[in-house]
Design a protein around this motif. Structure first.
Motif, short mmCIF file in Angstrom:
data_model
loop_
_atom_site.label_atom_id
_atom_site.label_comp_id
_atom_site.label_asym_id
_atom_site.label_seq_id
_atom_site.Cartn_x
_atom_site.Cartn_y
_atom_site.Cartn_z
N SER A 27 -50.35 -30.01 9.37
CA SER A 27 -51.75 -30.20 9.73
C SER A 27 -52.58 -28.99 9.35
O SER A 27 -53.77 -29.08 9.17
N GLY A 28 -51.93 -27.86 9.28
CA GLY A 28 -52.58 -26.65 8.79
C GLY A 28 -51.54 -25.88 8.02
O GLY A 28 -50.35 -25.98 8.32
N PHE A 29 -51.92 -25.12 7.05
CA PHE A 29 -50.91 -24.44 6.25
C PHE A 29 -51.21 -22.95 6.23
O PHE A 29 -52.31 -22.53 5.93
N ASN A 30 -50.18 -22.18 6.53
CA ASN A 30 -50.33 -20.74 6.52
C ASN A 30 -49.13 -20.08 5.88
O ASN A 30 -48.69 -19.02 6.30
N GLY A 31 -48.55 -20.73 4.90
CA GLY A 31 -47.45 -20.12 4.19
C GLY A 31 -46.14 -20.83 4.39
O GLY A 31 -45.96 -21.59 5.35
N LEU A 32 -45.22 -20.59 3.51
CA LEU A 32 -43.91 -21.23 3.52
C LEU A 32 -42.85 -20.14 3.43
O LEU A 32 -42.88 -19.30 2.53
N PHE A 33 -41.91 -20.18 4.38
CA PHE A 33 -40.88 -19.16 4.47
C PHE A 33 -39.52 -19.74 4.08
O PHE A 33 -39.26 -20.92 4.29
N TRP A 34 -38.66 -18.86 3.60
CA TRP A 34 -37.24 -19.19 3.44
C TRP A 34 -36.43 -18.10 4.15
O TRP A 34 -36.71 -16.90 3.99
N TYR A 35 -35.44 -18.57 4.92
CA TYR A 35 -34.53 -17.67 5.62
C TYR A 35 -33.09 -18.07 5.25
O TYR A 35 -32.79 -19.23 5.00
N GLN A 36 -32.21 -17.06 5.28
CA GLN A 36 -30.79 -17.30 5.09
C GLN A 36 -30.09 -17.05 6.42
O GLN A 36 -30.40 -16.09 7.12
N GLN A 37 -29.15 -17.93 6.76
CA GLN A 37 -28.41 -17.75 8.00
C GLN A 37 -26.94 -18.01 7.76
O GLN A 37 -26.54 -19.14 7.48
N HIS A 38 -26.13 -16.96 7.91
CA HIS A 38 -24.68 -17.15 7.88
C HIS A 38 -24.22 -17.66 9.23
O HIS A 38 -24.86 -17.41 10.27
N ALA A 39 -23.11 -18.36 9.24
CA ALA A 39 -22.61 -19.02 10.44
C ALA A 39 -22.48 -18.03 11.59
O ALA A 39 -21.85 -16.98 11.46
N GLY A 40 -23.10 -18.38 12.71
CA GLY A 40 -23.00 -17.56 13.92
C GLY A 40 -23.85 -16.31 13.92
O GLY A 40 -23.77 -15.51 14.85
N GLU A 41 -24.65 -16.14 12.87
CA GLU A 41 -25.47 -14.94 12.77
C GLU A 41 -26.96 -15.27 12.86
O GLU A 41 -27.35 -16.44 12.86
N ALA A 42 -27.77 -14.25 12.90
CA ALA A 42 -29.22 -14.45 12.95
C ALA A 42 -29.76 -14.80 11.57
O ALA A 42 -29.24 -14.34 10.55
N PRO A 43 -30.82 -15.59 11.52
CA PRO A 43 -31.50 -15.81 10.25
C PRO A 43 -32.09 -14.50 9.73
O PRO A 43 -32.56 -13.67 10.51
N THR A 44 -32.08 -14.34 8.42
CA THR A 44 -32.71 -13.17 7.80
C THR A 44 -33.74 -13.65 6.79
O THR A 44 -33.53 -14.62 6.06
#
Lengths: 108, 113
Positions: A27-44
């Motif tokens: 409905s509104g756009f303010n950018g598009l992100f990509w994150y990587q997440q290894h199993a059991g870890e935090a997204p980076t």
């Protein structure tokens, strides 16, 4: 409303190139992100696109087309350590909606 | 030391118990968030805070409460834990001056039995 769609799972071979697609309806756009997440870890954080076009950062590139509500993450020269979940996130007001993630399996 | 620290890393608790998950950050970011992650469902926003006096509900705030004790601290409470709150919980921070990019904590794996 905000809806982020990406494939659930992809497989690729070590050394190859893979493209992970993401479509969004926001409905509104303010950018598009990509994150990587290894199993059991935090997204980076991997990348952020707010303007149309391709952003290259080493082996990883991210593309955005605002008119089509479409983005992709391109991974080159795949390595085994790239096996992870890749999260697409976008939206407005600095509170992005996350997709369910694409699990990438890299095999020898 | 980690920029965003969550405690505890793992916790098993019983149904009906009150539990608090804590998050502290050294990045100097003004914005803080709590998410939960469930298999196949992705990250869902529970609460967020844009500064110390600002608290906002996310998409799944029922059964949770938060406290922003200082700019660097943001805690999440489950007043009466139930089994479907079993999940991986992440705290995240961002800087309004930069406008993008979260830094996530390492997560708290919570099991309610």
């Amino acid at each position: 409303g905000q809806n982020i769609d990406q494939p659930t799972e992809m497989t690729a071979t070590e050394g190859a190139i893979v493209q992970i697609n993401c479509t969004y309806q926001t409905s509104g756009f303010n950018g598009l992100f990509w994150y990587q997440q290894h199993a059991g870890e935090a997204p980076t954080f991997l990348s952020y696109n707010v303007l149309d076009g391709l952003e290259e950062k080493g082996r990883f590139s991210s593309f955005l087309s605002r008119s089509k509500g479409y983005s992709y993450l391109l991974l080159k020269e795949l390595q085994m350590k790239d096996s992870a979940s890749y999260l697409c996130a976008g939206g407005g007001s600095y509170i992005p909606t996350f997709g369910r993630g694409t699990s990438l399996i890299v095999h020898p | 030391d980690a920029d965003v620290t969550q405690t505890p890393r793992n916790r098993i608790t019983k149904t009906g118990k009150r539990i608090m998950l804590e998050c502290s950050q050294t990045k100097g970011h003004d914005r803080m968030y709590w998410y939960r992650q469930d298999p196949g469902l992705g990250l869902r926003l529970i609460y967020y805070s844009f500064d110390v006096k600002d608290i906002n509900k996310g998409e799944i705030s029922d059964g949770y409460s938060v406290s922003r004790q200082a700019q660097a601290k943001f805690s999440l409470s489950l007043e009466s834990a139930i089994p479907n709150q079993t999940a991986l919980y992440f705290c995240a921070t961002s800087d309004s001056r930069r406008g993008y990019g979260y830094t996530f904590g390492s997560g708290t794996r919570l099991t309610v039995v």
